[in-house]
Every structure is written in C-alpha cells, then in structure tokens.
Design a protein around this motif. Structure first.
Motif, PDB file in Angstrom:
ATOM      1  N   VAL A 125       4.341   7.059   1.615  1.00 60.43           N
ATOM      2  CA  VAL A 125       4.792   5.902   2.388  1.00 60.43           C
ATOM      3  C   VAL A 125       4.337   4.630   1.687  1.00 60.43           C
ATOM      4  O   VAL A 125       3.130   4.403   1.511  1.00 60.43           O
ATOM      5  CB  VAL A 125       4.248   5.933   3.823  1.00 60.43           C
ATOM      6  N   THR A 126       5.295   3.803   1.293  1.00 56.11           N
ATOM      7  CA  THR A 126       4.994   2.525   0.648  1.00 56.11           C
ATOM      8  C   THR A 126       5.386   1.392   1.586  1.00 56.11           C
ATOM      9  O   THR A 126       6.538   1.323   2.041  1.00 56.11           O
ATOM     10  CB  THR A 126       5.755   2.379  -0.681  1.00 56.11           C
ATOM     11  N   MET A 127       4.430   0.529   1.872  1.00 54.03           N
ATOM     12  CA  MET A 127       4.660  -0.629   2.746  1.00 54.03           C
ATOM     13  C   MET A 127       4.387  -1.907   1.956  1.00 54.03           C
ATOM     14  O   MET A 127       3.278  -2.090   1.452  1.00 54.03           O
ATOM     15  CB  MET A 127       3.732  -0.566   3.964  1.00 54.03           C
ATOM     16  N   GLU A 128       5.400  -2.748   1.839  1.00 51.81           N
ATOM     17  CA  GLU A 128       5.242  -4.057   1.204  1.00 51.81           C
ATOM     18  C   GLU A 128       5.354  -5.117   2.289  1.00 51.81           C
ATOM     19  O   GLU A 128       6.352  -5.169   3.012  1.00 51.81           O
ATOM     20  CB  GLU A 128       6.306  -4.280   0.133  1.00 51.81           C
ATOM     21  N   VAL A 129       4.321  -5.937   2.401  1.00 53.26           N
ATOM     22  CA  VAL A 129       4.190  -6.832   3.547  1.00 53.26           C
ATOM     23  C   VAL A 129       3.929  -8.262   3.084  1.00 53.26           C
ATOM     24  O   VAL A 129       3.060  -8.494   2.238  1.00 53.26           O
ATOM     25  CB  VAL A 129       3.023  -6.365   4.453  1.00 53.26           C
ATOM     26  N   LYS A 130       4.681  -9.206   3.648  1.00 50.24           N
ATOM     27  CA  LYS A 130       4.378 -10.625   3.459  1.00 50.24           C
ATOM     28  C   LYS A 130       3.460 -11.070   4.589  1.00 50.24           C
ATOM     29  O   LYS A 130       3.777 -10.914   5.768  1.00 50.24           O
ATOM     30  CB  LYS A 130       5.646 -11.474   3.459  1.00 50.24           C
ATOM     31  N   LEU A 131       2.289 -11.594   4.216  1.00 48.32           N
ATOM     32  CA  LEU A 131       1.300 -11.978   5.210  1.00 48.32           C
ATOM     33  C   LEU A 131       1.577 -13.376   5.754  1.00 48.32           C
ATOM     34  O   LEU A 131       2.111 -14.247   5.055  1.00 48.32           O
ATOM     35  CB  LEU A 131      -0.105 -11.947   4.594  1.00 48.32           C
ATOM     36  N   LEU A 145       0.860  -1.187   0.000  1.00 47.66           N
ATOM     37  CA  LEU A 145       0.000   0.000   0.000  1.00 47.66           C
ATOM     38  C   LEU A 145       0.893   1.233   0.000  1.00 47.66           C
ATOM     39  O   LEU A 145       1.876   1.296   0.742  1.00 47.66           O
ATOM     40  CB  LEU A 145      -0.901   0.011   1.242  1.00 47.66           C
ATOM     41  N   THR A 146       0.542   2.204  -0.851  1.00 45.03           N
ATOM     42  CA  THR A 146       1.216   3.498  -0.842  1.00 45.03           C
ATOM     43  C   THR A 146       0.206   4.562  -0.452  1.00 45.03           C
ATOM     44  O   THR A 146      -0.789   4.775  -1.159  1.00 45.03           O
ATOM     45  CB  THR A 146       1.814   3.837  -2.214  1.00 45.03           C
ATOM     46  N   GLY A 147       0.445   5.174   0.691  1.00 43.69           N
ATOM     47  CA  GLY A 147      -0.431   6.225   1.185  1.00 43.69           C
ATOM     48  C   GLY A 147       0.314   7.545   1.276  1.00 43.69           C
ATOM     49  O   GLY A 147       1.545   7.571   1.423  1.00 43.69           O
ATOM     50  N   LYS A 148      -0.417   8.636   1.202  1.00 46.62           N
ATOM     51  CA  LYS A 148       0.185   9.967   1.246  1.00 46.62           C
ATOM     52  C   LYS A 148      -0.021  10.590   2.627  1.00 46.62           C
ATOM     53  O   LYS A 148      -1.095  10.449   3.228  1.00 46.62           O
ATOM     54  CB  LYS A 148      -0.413  10.861   0.161  1.00 46.62           C
ATOM     55  N   ILE A 149       1.016  11.276   3.094  1.00 46.82           N
ATOM     56  CA  ILE A 149       0.991  11.897   4.414  1.00 46.82           C
ATOM     57  C   ILE A 149       1.591  13.303   4.317  1.00 46.82           C
ATOM     58  O   ILE A 149       2.152  13.691   3.287  1.00 46.82           O
ATOM     59  CB  ILE A 149       1.791  11.077   5.447  1.00 46.82           C
ATOM     60  N   THR A 150       1.488  14.064   5.403  1.00 46.79           N
ATOM     61  CA  THR A 150       2.198  15.334   5.548  1.00 46.79           C
ATOM     62  C   THR A 150       3.363  15.143   6.512  1.00 46.79           C
ATOM     63  O   THR A 150       3.211  14.511   7.561  1.00 46.79           O
ATOM     64  CB  THR A 150       1.261  16.426   6.084  1.00 46.79           C
ATOM     65  N   ALA A 209       6.958 -10.362   7.288  1.00 48.34           N
ATOM     66  CA  ALA A 209       8.132  -9.585   6.888  1.00 48.34           C
ATOM     67  C   ALA A 209       7.636  -8.332   6.181  1.00 48.34           C
ATOM     68  O   ALA A 209       6.517  -8.301   5.660  1.00 48.34           O
ATOM     69  CB  ALA A 209       9.041 -10.404   5.969  1.00 48.34           C
ATOM     70  N   PHE A 210       8.481  -7.299   6.145  1.00 43.23           N
ATOM     71  CA  PHE A 210       8.012  -6.056   5.532  1.00 43.23           C
ATOM     72  C   PHE A 210       9.177  -5.203   5.044  1.00 43.23           C
ATOM     73  O   PHE A 210      10.320  -5.341   5.505  1.00 43.23           O
ATOM     74  CB  PHE A 210       7.163  -5.240   6.517  1.00 43.23           C
ATOM     75  N   THR A 211       8.851  -4.330   4.102  1.00 38.48           N
ATOM     76  CA  THR A 211       9.737  -3.254   3.661  1.00 38.48           C
ATOM     77  C   THR A 211       8.931  -1.958   3.687  1.00 38.48           C
ATOM     78  O   THR A 211       7.795  -1.913   3.210  1.00 38.48           O
ATOM     79  CB  THR A 211      10.275  -3.501   2.246  1.00 38.48           C
ATOM     80  N   VAL A 212       9.510  -0.923   4.270  1.00 40.24           N
ATOM     81  CA  VAL A 212       8.866   0.390   4.342  1.00 40.24           C
ATOM     82  C   VAL A 212       9.754   1.404   3.641  1.00 40.24           C
ATOM     83  O   VAL A 212      10.969   1.439   3.868  1.00 40.24           O
ATOM     84  CB  VAL A 212       8.651   0.846   5.801  1.00 40.24           C
ATOM     85  N   GLN A 213       9.147   2.217   2.795  1.00 41.32           N
ATOM     86  CA  GLN A 213       9.863   3.329   2.187  1.00 41.32           C
ATOM     87  C   GLN A 213       9.059   4.608   2.365  1.00 41.32           C
ATOM     88  O   GLN A 213       7.834   4.608   2.208  1.00 41.32           O
ATOM     89  CB  GLN A 213      10.109   3.108   0.692  1.00 41.32           C
ATOM     90  N   VAL A 252      10.043   5.916   8.554  1.00 43.95           N
ATOM     91  CA  VAL A 252      10.188   4.473   8.279  1.00 43.95           C
ATOM     92  C   VAL A 252      10.386   3.685   9.569  1.00 43.95           C
ATOM     93  O   VAL A 252       9.908   2.551   9.696  1.00 43.95           O
ATOM     94  CB  VAL A 252      11.330   4.187   7.279  1.00 43.95           C
ATOM     95  N   ARG A 253      11.053   4.265  10.553  1.00 43.22           N
ATOM     96  CA  ARG A 253      11.253   3.549  11.819  1.00 43.22           C
ATOM     97  C   ARG A 253       9.943   3.438  12.601  1.00 43.22           C
ATOM     98  O   ARG A 253       9.641   2.396  13.195  1.00 43.22           O
ATOM     99  CB  ARG A 253      12.320   4.253  12.652  1.00 43.22           C
TER     100      ARG A 253
END
Length: 310
Positions: A206-212, A180-185, A281-285, A266-267
C-alpha cells in the motif's frame, strides 16, 4: 617455497613504469589559473538561453540520516537517498552543482535529523545559497518500527519505505508532500466465496502519497505512524517479523475474517486519510503480489479535499 621466495620469481618493473605501460603519461604544461576567483564560471553566464528550466539539480545522493519516530525505536540512524533541485530562469545558463552537496554536508555536521521543519529550513537556505527564488529537496529512507506477535508478544523489526518532498518558493512559501509504502496481508474475497475451504492470500503493498496542510505539526502527529496505521488497520491482516504457532493461528484467522480486494483496500485507506485533519490531498495505491497468478493486481484512488470547496 615460502611467500617471500614466490615474490622473487617474477621481476616486475617499478610502479611508475607499470603505469606508463598501461597508458599513463607525464603531466603537461599548466596554463590555466588554479585560484577559484580567477577561474571562468560558465554556469553563471547571463544571456538569452531560449527557455526557462523547471528543475535542475542532482539525484541519487546517499547519506546517513537520523529519523525521529513516535514508534520504537524513537531515534534511528538509516540511509537517506536525496534529490535536490531548483528552477533556472531563461537568462541564466545553469546552476552550481557543488552547492547542493555543500548544503548537505553543512547540515550533516550540525546533526541532520530528517523532520519537516528541518527540511523547510534546508530548502529556504538552499535557495539562498543557489541565488534562486526556489529550491526543493526529496529524501527517501527505510523507516523501522517494532512489531510484536499478537499472542506471544515476541518483538521484531518491520520497516516501511518513506519519502518527504519539500518545495520552497519565496513568493508562495512551502509545499510538503510525504509518502509511505507499507506491506500488508490480503485474503481474496472471491476465493473465499467460491471455495469449499481455504482461500488464497498474498502480500499487498500500500503506497500513500499525501499533501500535508500548512499547519501540520510534526511534534503532535507522526505522519509515518498515521499512514502506516491507515494501511494496516484496513488490511486482512498485518505483517509480523516474529510469529509463533499461536500468533500464526490468530493472524491467519483474522485474515480469513477480513477478506479484501485491492479495490476494497484503496477505498478503506482513503476513508481514513479523508478523516485525517492534516491531510489536504492524497493518492492511494494497493498492489497485490498474487499468490496464484503471475501478474499483480493494482488499484489506485486519488482525492483532493480542496475540490469540495469549489
């Protein structure tokens, strides 16, 4: 002069002659069979074709889909962009590309709701249709959700970009990844620290790629809403489609009270994803579209909970 009279001022040749003028020719002799069972099937040829192929298929297939959501609107129709594929063994020449879209059309007529269990059934059935041991499907789509102004409560529609990828192997089962890629301020902590007043802020992606996990139950948890909350709740402020002046005052003050670097985002998002039981598992950008620079600021973090067990 009326239109009928104008049409008579130029005498055009018949349409068939016009086509020939631009290169059309008469059909030639037809010598090859038209019945499918009599046609050569090159893709099903069996020889030593040198290498296995990891994946072959089709991509950039756009199709209407239905999305279930735990946020309003709970049922929505949107456009999905699909990719389909399977592996090919060294002894097979290729795949039958039409079977991918045949499968898509079949599910469409049955009412194709894009949820994980349906996509699991889709990939297993696709593997069987292709006569392969594995298959995969990926679908990306805009997901809409209602967002109200914090003071006025006036509502509008926001959206995030979502993707589901399901891989099936008859020996190892399913592998499900969502993103999911969501927009933030975000408001710059350095700018706030060094300036006498004000601070620059920008829109962050913010892009979050998640293995379920294998036991993930979409009936109990909407992964889209959960990932969106992980991104937005850790931002300087949320994005709103409708803001009156009292709303804007609240949002800008909240951003000033919660400055964030991309590293911070990201943290903080990673901490939320780590606490989600359904995330393996996940990757956050985070990518900030800087307001006082021509460049973007980017940070990425990856984590695999399984590594803790090693």
């Amino acid at each position: 002069m009326n239109q009928a009279e104008l049409n008579k001022t130029k005498q055009l040749p018949p349409k068939e002659d016009r086509h020939k003028l631009f290169g059309s020719v008469d059909p030639g002799p037809r010598t090859k069979p038209i019945e499918k069972e009599k046609m050569a099937d090159l893709q099903n040829s069996k020889k030593d074709f040198l290498f296995n192929i990891d994946m072959v298929g089709i991509s950039n297939v756009k199709h209407p889909i239905t999305i279930p959501s735990q946020l309003t609107p709970e049922i929505q129709t949107t456009i999905g962009t699909f990719s389909f594929g399977s592996s090919i063994a060294q002894g097979s020449k290729g795949t039958n590309m039409s079977r991918f879209t045949e499968q898509l059309d079949k599910y469409h007529h049955e009412g194709f709701a894009i949820d994980i269990e349906t996509l699991k059934s889709f990939t297993a059935e696709l593997a069987s249709r292709l006569k392969q041991e594995d298959a995969e499907v990926e679908v990306s789509f805009p997901w809409f959700f209602e967002r109200k102004g914090p003071y006025s409560q006036l509502a509008g529609m926001n959206h995030a970009d979502a993707t589901i990828q399901v891989k099936y192997d008859q020996n190892t089962g399913y592998d499900v990844t969502v993103s999911l890629t969501g927009k933030i301020t975000t408001l710059c902590p350095c700018s706030k620290e060094i300036s006498e007043y004000s601070a620059h802020n920008q829109r962050g992606n913010v892009t979050m790629e998640v293995k379920l996990t294998e036991d993930f139950d979409e009936q109990k948890m909407d992964w889209k809403a959960a990932l969106l909350e992980a991104a937005e709740s850790n931002a300087s402020a949320r994005i709103h489609p409708v803001l009156k002046r009292p709303d804007e005052k609240m949002v800008t003050e909240q951003a000033y009270e919660n400055p964030r670097f991309v590293e911070d985002i990201v943290r903080l998002v990673a901490a939320d994803l780590y606490e989600y039981d359904f995330v393996e598992a996940f990757t956050v950008q985070c990518r900030n579209e800087e307001s006082i620079h021509l460049h973007d600021a980017v940070a990425t973090l990856s984590y695999d909970k399984k590594q803790e067990l090693l």
